[in-house]
Design a protein around this motif. Structure first.
Motif, PDB file in Angstrom:
ATOM      1  N   GLU A 118      -3.650   2.707  -6.197  1.00  0.00           N
ATOM      2  CA  GLU A 118      -3.608   4.088  -6.682  1.00  0.00           C
ATOM      3  C   GLU A 118      -4.697   4.928  -6.032  1.00  0.00           C
ATOM      4  OE1 GLU A 118      -3.642   6.644 -10.860  1.00  0.00           O
ATOM      5  OE2 GLU A 118      -3.362   4.452 -10.906  1.00  0.00           O
ATOM      6  N   LYS A 119      -5.874   4.357  -5.872  1.00  0.00           N
ATOM      7  CA  LYS A 119      -6.958   5.088  -5.208  1.00  0.00           C
ATOM      8  C   LYS A 119      -6.588   5.405  -3.769  1.00  0.00           C
ATOM      9  CE  LYS A 119     -10.826   3.357  -7.988  1.00  0.00           C
ATOM     10  NZ  LYS A 119     -12.048   2.504  -7.984  1.00  0.00           N
ATOM     11  N   LEU A 120      -5.961   4.431  -3.096  1.00  0.00           N
ATOM     12  CA  LEU A 120      -5.543   4.676  -1.713  1.00  0.00           C
ATOM     13  C   LEU A 120      -4.488   5.781  -1.638  1.00  0.00           C
ATOM     14  CD1 LEU A 120      -5.290   0.971  -0.453  1.00  0.00           C
ATOM     15  CD2 LEU A 120      -7.002   2.665   0.234  1.00  0.00           C
ATOM     16  N   LEU A 121      -3.539   5.777  -2.586  1.00  0.00           N
ATOM     17  CA  LEU A 121      -2.463   6.769  -2.569  1.00  0.00           C
ATOM     18  C   LEU A 121      -2.964   8.162  -2.939  1.00  0.00           C
ATOM     19  CD1 LEU A 121       0.329   4.616  -4.196  1.00  0.00           C
ATOM     20  CD2 LEU A 121       0.433   5.630  -1.922  1.00  0.00           C
ATOM     21  N   ARG A 122      -3.984   8.252  -3.752  1.00  0.00           N
ATOM     22  CA  ARG A 122      -4.501   9.572  -4.156  1.00  0.00           C
ATOM     23  C   ARG A 122      -5.489  10.135  -3.138  1.00  0.00           C
ATOM     24  NH1 ARG A 122      -2.902  10.913  -9.199  1.00  0.00           N
ATOM     25  NH2 ARG A 122      -2.256   9.249 -10.620  1.00  0.00           N
ATOM     26  N   ASP A 123      -5.884   9.313  -2.203  1.00  0.00           N
ATOM     27  CA  ASP A 123      -6.788   9.781  -1.157  1.00  0.00           C
ATOM     28  C   ASP A 123      -6.021  10.715  -0.225  1.00  0.00           C
ATOM     29  OD1 ASP A 123      -8.744  10.191   0.669  1.00  0.00           O
ATOM     30  OD2 ASP A 123      -8.771   8.142   1.464  1.00  0.00           O
ATOM     31  N   GLU A 124      -6.519  11.908  -0.094  1.00  0.00           N
ATOM     32  CA  GLU A 124      -5.825  12.923   0.717  1.00  0.00           C
ATOM     33  C   GLU A 124      -6.185  12.835   2.194  1.00  0.00           C
ATOM     34  OE1 GLU A 124      -3.461  14.738  -0.390  1.00  0.00           O
ATOM     35  OE2 GLU A 124      -3.719  14.084  -2.471  1.00  0.00           O
ATOM     36  N   GLY A 125      -6.777  11.732   2.611  1.00  0.00           N
ATOM     37  CA  GLY A 125      -7.155  11.576   4.013  1.00  0.00           C
ATOM     38  C   GLY A 125      -5.939  11.484   4.923  1.00  0.00           C
ATOM     39  N   GLY A 126      -6.189  11.267   6.175  1.00  0.00           N
ATOM     40  CA  GLY A 126      -5.110  11.261   7.171  1.00  0.00           C
ATOM     41  C   GLY A 126      -4.422   9.928   7.292  1.00  0.00           C
ATOM     42  N   THR A 127      -4.015   9.333   6.173  1.00  0.00           N
ATOM     43  CA  THR A 127      -3.300   8.060   6.215  1.00  0.00           C
ATOM     44  C   THR A 127      -1.868   8.290   6.692  1.00  0.00           C
ATOM     45  OG1 THR A 127      -4.616   7.320   4.327  1.00  0.00           O
ATOM     46  CG2 THR A 127      -2.643   6.041   4.889  1.00  0.00           C
ATOM     47  N   PRO A 128      -1.389   7.495   7.637  1.00  0.00           N
ATOM     48  CA  PRO A 128      -0.005   7.660   8.118  1.00  0.00           C
ATOM     49  C   PRO A 128       1.003   7.533   6.973  1.00  0.00           C
ATOM     50  CG  PRO A 128      -1.245   6.162   9.548  1.00  0.00           C
ATOM     51  CD  PRO A 128      -2.101   6.420   8.360  1.00  0.00           C
ATOM     52  N   ALA A 129       2.112   8.258   7.101  1.00  0.00           N
ATOM     53  CA  ALA A 129       3.132   8.254   6.055  1.00  0.00           C
ATOM     54  C   ALA A 129       3.715   6.865   5.840  1.00  0.00           C
ATOM     55  CB  ALA A 129       4.238   9.245   6.409  1.00  0.00           C
ATOM     56  N   ASP A 130       3.899   6.114   6.922  1.00  0.00           N
ATOM     57  CA  ASP A 130       4.459   4.767   6.795  1.00  0.00           C
ATOM     58  C   ASP A 130       3.553   3.867   5.949  1.00  0.00           C
ATOM     59  OD1 ASP A 130       6.576   5.542   8.301  1.00  0.00           O
ATOM     60  OD2 ASP A 130       5.912   4.570  10.158  1.00  0.00           O
ATOM     61  N   GLN A 131       2.236   4.029   6.150  1.00  0.00           N
ATOM     62  CA  GLN A 131       1.299   3.215   5.377  1.00  0.00           C
ATOM     63  C   GLN A 131       1.359   3.580   3.903  1.00  0.00           C
ATOM     64  OE1 GLN A 131      -1.083   0.594   6.443  1.00  0.00           O
ATOM     65  NE2 GLN A 131      -0.686   0.414   4.262  1.00  0.00           N
ATOM     66  N   LYS A 132       1.443   4.892   3.606  1.00  0.00           N
ATOM     67  CA  LYS A 132       1.524   5.322   2.206  1.00  0.00           C
ATOM     68  C   LYS A 132       2.826   4.856   1.569  1.00  0.00           C
ATOM     69  CE  LYS A 132      -1.735   8.995   1.563  1.00  0.00           C
ATOM     70  NZ  LYS A 132      -2.051  10.112   0.677  1.00  0.00           N
ATOM     71  N   THR A 133       3.900   4.837   2.356  1.00  0.00           N
ATOM     72  CA  THR A 133       5.167   4.333   1.838  1.00  0.00           C
ATOM     73  C   THR A 133       5.049   2.865   1.449  1.00  0.00           C
ATOM     74  OG1 THR A 133       6.472   5.888   3.144  1.00  0.00           O
ATOM     75  CG2 THR A 133       7.595   3.897   2.398  1.00  0.00           C
ATOM     76  N   GLN A 134       4.367   2.102   2.284  1.00  0.00           N
ATOM     77  CA  GLN A 134       4.191   0.686   1.966  1.00  0.00           C
ATOM     78  C   GLN A 134       3.338   0.516   0.717  1.00  0.00           C
ATOM     79  OE1 GLN A 134       2.888  -1.671   5.264  1.00  0.00           O
ATOM     80  NE2 GLN A 134       2.569  -3.497   4.050  1.00  0.00           N
ATOM     81  N   TRP A 135       2.275   1.311   0.596  1.00  0.00           N
ATOM     82  CA  TRP A 135       1.438   1.239  -0.611  1.00  0.00           C
ATOM     83  C   TRP A 135       2.237   1.603  -1.856  1.00  0.00           C
ATOM     84  CZ3 TRP A 135      -3.156   4.297   1.940  1.00  0.00           C
ATOM     85  CH2 TRP A 135      -3.862   3.423   2.784  1.00  0.00           C
ATOM     86  N   MET A 136       3.105   2.648  -1.702  1.00  0.00           N
ATOM     87  CA  MET A 136       3.915   3.069  -2.846  1.00  0.00           C
ATOM     88  C   MET A 136       4.853   1.950  -3.276  1.00  0.00           C
ATOM     89  SD  MET A 136       4.771   5.290  -5.098  1.00  0.00           S
ATOM     90  CE  MET A 136       4.116   6.861  -4.562  1.00  0.00           C
ATOM     91  N   ASN A 137       5.459   1.279  -2.302  1.00  0.00           N
ATOM     92  CA  ASN A 137       6.348   0.173  -2.638  1.00  0.00           C
ATOM     93  C   ASN A 137       5.598  -0.930  -3.378  1.00  0.00           C
ATOM     94  OD1 ASN A 137       8.551   1.377  -1.430  1.00  0.00           O
ATOM     95  ND2 ASN A 137       8.175   0.427   0.572  1.00  0.00           N
ATOM     96  N   GLN A 138       4.397  -1.212  -2.923  1.00  0.00           N
ATOM     97  CA  GLN A 138       3.600  -2.251  -3.574  1.00  0.00           C
ATOM     98  C   GLN A 138       3.226  -1.848  -5.002  1.00  0.00           C
ATOM     99  OE1 GLN A 138       0.259  -3.184  -1.049  1.00  0.00           O
ATOM    100  NE2 GLN A 138       1.557  -3.584   0.731  1.00  0.00           N
ATOM    101  N   LEU A 139       2.888  -0.563  -5.184  1.00  0.00           N
ATOM    102  CA  LEU A 139       2.543  -0.094  -6.521  1.00  0.00           C
ATOM    103  C   LEU A 139       3.745  -0.175  -7.454  1.00  0.00           C
ATOM    104  CD1 LEU A 139       0.441   1.154  -8.419  1.00  0.00           C
ATOM    105  CD2 LEU A 139       1.223   3.412  -7.646  1.00  0.00           C
TER     106      LEU A 139
END
Length: 991
Positions: A883-904
């Motif tokens: 959740e902390k990673l997903l709420r971070d507004e930094g320049g994380t690639p969309a694919d990485q955030k998608t993977q984090w969302m799936n894991q969450l």
């Protein structure tokens, strides 16, 4: 009695009575010398039979012959060419050695000690009692299972089995330690690395190794896995049993657990400062007590000197005050027996110290496989596990020796198949198919005809599939050459799975398709599209139109929770008033609807995280209502200043946490209106760790009873809605002191006639009009089955004995005098006129058996709840990081955030699955509480039923009426739970 004229007869008598390991071995060696016998195995047994024509021995030969004549042993030839080494002379090692000897194998058993010193007492399942009797247990130990509780000390059990093993030709060697295997070289076979190395057994070659060496020793090649619960500290203690009359009169405690009997443990804590989770008391060679103590209690009483995070350091000898531990154990024993055991003096252990032990069973291990085969230089070795090195038992359940014996039979069957020339992979596959059943076995789900049990698994396990595991699935259990073992557990790789499509897009598409066509609903995102509440109502209506939810957020959240088991993630205030709802929270919340409804919709967008539908979680709100009425029912107190939501023109905003601050009701805001703030501690609560009850959001660890601080569970709490306080059922306040349930008469079950009202000054009271037979039927609901005849009335001479306040009324010996029965069984002659009739003994035994089942079930539930709690914490740690990673507004690639969302989302679904299991367990907890209440009331009612009607005072009749009323209420509540479970079962069967 005069000594037998034949010296061999006298030696045999000493062998039967021998009470020490070395004495048994010495007597047997002397007997063989006296009779001039040599050899091993069944050849030695037949020589003993022929040479010892003695009346005391004949009865034993008859039993052993009957056992050896079973078809599974092929007259002792099934394994005639097989050489076996058994490691460990515990009950399970000795039991498997006996079976291998009956199969005709050459069996050598090693034991590193030279004495049996474990006083601790084991509970026995019915089949283990029958099995031991068939081996002649009564011939070696006359007191075997003579009481109303079936148990035996480990030491006595080992002595019985050692004597049987010796008679059947098992070679037993003490003071020899097994340290590993020596692979074969040249034409030699497999040998053992032993200490001392000078042992003649160092050259013994064998082709089967059975390890019964305990949980700390597992042969190389086996993989272990852990089952971890919350911190659990056990204490065992043994006191000298002098078998005096006063000691005989004290009733045993088959087991009582906090999970269904909080009052006893609260009394114990208030009077002594001792805080326990459970306690058991058995009488055998010693007075044996075993209990689970809470850490804080041990710290306050000075038993544990310093609190330490590491369990090993916490319970290390240098951190334990031994004298304080002895005092703690003695005080708990005295209180639980109402101070009726005279002169408690500690028995001594093998070190000559008081036999009190404190141990940790927080983490228990089990082997992932039960057997394997090793091959080196063309020589094969079959390895099998039994006892604690196969599965470490949870002590309160009495499963150690029972499942240990079952595993011993299974291992013997495996050796039989091996000796018959069955291909090794088929032997392993069949053994693993059988092993799948072991951890779930109980007296209730094994075959009922225990007299037919044999080493053939089909005689013990109903509907077993011996081919459930195929040969190609166990190839990794066939090890060739040098063994390289990876002792690290396999990590859970499921969280790193890459999903073919983005979970965000899948979920949004599904929500749009599911809400299409509803007026005023247009889903374009996970923010403003949901603020009106209409979209969520449309989503529920799309799949469950029968629910007809009112279009307000709180009603929608309530419907989703109560009917679908979907816990809220956001509050209704947040969803209704915020222009930008918590997008991440909303996505995780809606994902639960997707999991619940995606099969019904016929739409599957390719999300591959598992379907973990929380079927049972929908029962939590109803369970809470049932829980509130179990012991302290809520008084109906009307507020002179009702909240606007209770008026004809309510506030336009929903109010999940009363009181809240809004335009219509200006009361100060309370914690709980924010879903990311814990209602109790005020700190941040992340999505995966978020729990909800009565509209409040909190950490699971913060959900505690306001009065005693006990951790509460969803489905087992009471809430004072006026003040927003939560309580355990024991401490739920009842301001008026009145029982609101008394306003309504109970509904009588079938066979009971009617409830009448009698006018009295100042009001009316209920009177239950029953015949004596109807009363008897009602009082024996959980003691006898319908098919059994009703027992006759008990003789009037048996008087009611007042139960001490500290003890539950149903505990053995507290409601009825049972001294005569126990004294008779211990050999004290009271005269025929003083003995209890057979039906009384039957009811007593059944009552105690029911109590034992209740206790074992409670402990199994408690253990699983603790394991679930540990898993919750692991999920929460991972979820917070994501959740902390997903709420971070930094320049994380969309694919990485998608993977984090799936894991969450996977974590959320796994959490919901655990919540579903937890709610199912809480139903069982409520059942146990009601069974306990019914048993207590049953004991009280019997006291009045067995008193002559002409001798009853008006107070007696009034008390009997009140008990009948309470008993009927308990029966009705049990019926409600049965109905809940049936409805749940039917709903799960629906497509």
């Amino acid at each position: 009695m005069d000594a037998p004229a034949n010296p061999a007869h006298g030696i045999f008598e000493r062998f039967l009575r021998a009470g020490e390991c070395r004495e048994v071995l010495g007597c047997f060696e002397e007997l063989c010398r006296e009779l001039g016998l040599q050899g091993r195995g069944l050849q030695l047994y037949h020589g003993l039979k022929a040479a010892l024509n003695y009346w005391s021995a004949k009865a034993l030969w008859s039993k052993l012959d009957k056992k050896a004549g079973h078809k599974d042993y092929d007259q002792g030839t099934a394994c005639a060419s097989t050489k076996c080494l058994v490691v460990g002379a515990g009950p399970c090692g000795l039991r498997v050695a006996i079976e291998l000897a009956l199969l005709g194998a050459h069996v050598v058993l090693l034991e590193k000690r030279d004495s049996f010193s474990r006083n601790n007492v084991l509970h026995l399942w019915p089949f283990t009692i029958h099995d031991l009797r068939a081996l002649g247990a009564k011939k070696f130990y006359g007191h075997f299972c003579t009481g109303t509780l079936d148990h035996i000390s480990i030491r006595q059990l080992q002595l019985i089995l050692l004597k049987v093993a010796l008679l059947l030709g098992v070679e037993v060697h003490i003071n020899v330690q097994f340290n590993g295997l020596i692979p074969p070289e040249g034409k030699a076979g497999w040998c053992a690395l032993l200490q001392p190395s000078s042992s003649p057994l160092s050259h013994y070659e064998f082709d089967v190794l059975i390890s019964a060496g305990g949980g700390k020793f597992v042969p190389e090649g086996f993989k272990r896995k852990e089952m971890r619960g919350k911190l659990a500290i056990g204490i065992t203690t043994n006191f000298i049993n002098r078998h005096s009359r006063a000691e005989v009169e004290v009733a045993e405690i088959s087991g009582v657990a906090r999970i269904y009997n909080q009052k006893f443990f609260q009394n114990l804590y208030n009077k002594t400062g001792i805080d326990l989770e459970n306690i058991v008391y058995y009488k055998d060679d010693t007075h044996y007590f075993v209990m689970t103590a809470k850490k804080q209690s041990l710290l306050k009483k000075g038993v544990i000197l310093q609190d330490k995070a590491d369990i090993e350091s916490l319970l290390s000898p240098e951190n334990v005050d031994r004298d304080a531990l002895l005092s703690y154990a003695k005080e708990a024993a005295n209180f639980s027996t109402n101070y009726r055991l005279p002169q408690l003096e500690f028995a001594l252990n093998h070190r000559g110290l008081p036999d009190v032990d404190m141990f940790d069973f927080t983490c228990m291990t089990r082997s992932e496989n039960a057997a394997l085969v090793r091959e080196h230089n063309g020589a094969r070795l079959l390895l099998g596990l039994v006892g604690d090195c196969l599965v470490e038992p949870f002590w309160p359940l009495g499963t150690g020796v029972a499942r240990g014996f079952l595993a011993a039979f299974d291992a013997a069957w495996m050796v039989r198949r091996w000796a018959a020339g069955t291909p090794p992979l088929e032997v392993l596959a069949e053994r693993e198919s059988i092993y799948q059943h072991l951890s779930q076995t109980s007296p209730d789900n094994t075959n009922k005809n225990i007299s037919q049990y044999s080493i053939d698994p089909a005689t013990r396990y109903p509907n077993i599939n011996l081919k459930a595991i195929k040969a190609n699935q166990v190839q990794d259990l066939y090890l060739v050459g040098t063994v390289e073992v990876d002792h690290k557990r396999k990590s859970d790789n499921r969280l790193s799975t890459v999903v073919s499509r983005g979970a965000y897009e899948d979920l949004l598409s599904w929500c749009q398709a599911s809400t299409a066509g509803y007026r005023g609903v247009e889903v374009n995102d996970f923010t403003t599209s949901w603020t009106s509440g209409l979209a969520l109502c449309a989503l529920i209506h799309r799949f469950r139109p029968d629910l007809d939810p009112i279009q307000t957020h709180q009603m929608m959240l309530d419907v989703a929770e109560q009917e679908l088991g979907i816990q809220p993630v956001l509050s209704s205030i947040e969803m209704a008033t915020m222009a930008e709802p918590d997008r991440l929270g909303l996505i995780t919340y809606l994902s639960q609807f997707y999991e619940a409804f995606k099969t019904s919709s016929g739409v599957n967008f390719g999300v591959i995280y598992p379907v973990l539908m929380p079927h049972g979680a929908a029962l939590v709100p109803l369970l809470c209502k049932v829980s509130r009425s179990l012991t302290h029912k809520r008084a109906q107190v009307r507020d002179p200043h009702p909240h606007p939501r209770d008026t004809p023109n309510p506030c336009p905003l929903p109010h999940p946490t009363y009181p809240l601050s809004c335009a219509v009701c200006p009361q100060p805001a309370a914690r709980g209106d924010s879903s990311d703030e814990c209602y109790f501690c005020g700190r941040r609560v992340y999505i995966v760790e978020r729990a909800s009850a009565e509209g409040r959001f909190f950490h699971r660890g913060c959900f505690q009873c306001r009065q005693c601080g006990a951790t509460l569970r969803l489905g087992d709490y009471a809430c004072d809605e006026r003040h927003g306080h939560f309580y355990c059922s024991l401490h739920y306040p009842n301001p008026t002191g009145m029982d609101p349930a008394q306003d309504e008469p109970p509904v009588l079950p079938d066979g009971v006639r009617r409830v009448a009202e009698e006018g009295e000054e100042g009001g009316s009271r209920r009177k239950i009009v029953l015949t004596p037979l109807e009363k008897l039927k009602l009082s024996t609901l959980n003691l006898t089955s319908e098919a059994e005849p009703e027992p006759p009335p008990k003789p009037a001479r048996l008087r009611l004995q007042a139960a001490p306040e500290a003890l539950p009324a149903q505990w053995p010996g507290q409601a009825w005098e049972e001294e005569e029965e126990e004294e008779e069984e211990m050999g004290l002659d009271l005269g025929e006129e003083e003995k209890y009739p057979t039906w009384k003994r039957t009811l007593t035994r059944r009552g105690r058996e029911a109590q034992m089942k209740r206790f074992c079930k409670a402990q199994a539930i408690q253990r699983r709840l603790e394991e679930i709690e540990v898993t919750f914490r692991e999920l929460e740690q991972k979820g917070i990081k994501l959740e902390k990673l997903l709420r971070d507004e930094g320049g994380t690639p969309a694919d990485q955030k998608t993977q984090w969302m799936n894991q969450l989302l996977y974590l959320v679904q796994k959490k919901n699955s655990l919540m579903s299991e937890e709610s199912d367990l809480m139903i069982a907890v409520q059942e146990l509480k009601l069974e306990e209440q019914q048993c207590q009331l049953d004991q009280k009612l019997r006291g009045y039923m067995n008193k002559e009607e002409s001798l009853k005072t008006p107070e007696d009749r009034a008390a009997e009426q009140e008990i009948l009323v309470q008993l009927l209420e308990v029966v009705n509540k049990r019926n409600v739970l049965i109905q809940i479970q049936e409805e749940k079962r039917l709903s799960e069967l629906q497509p």
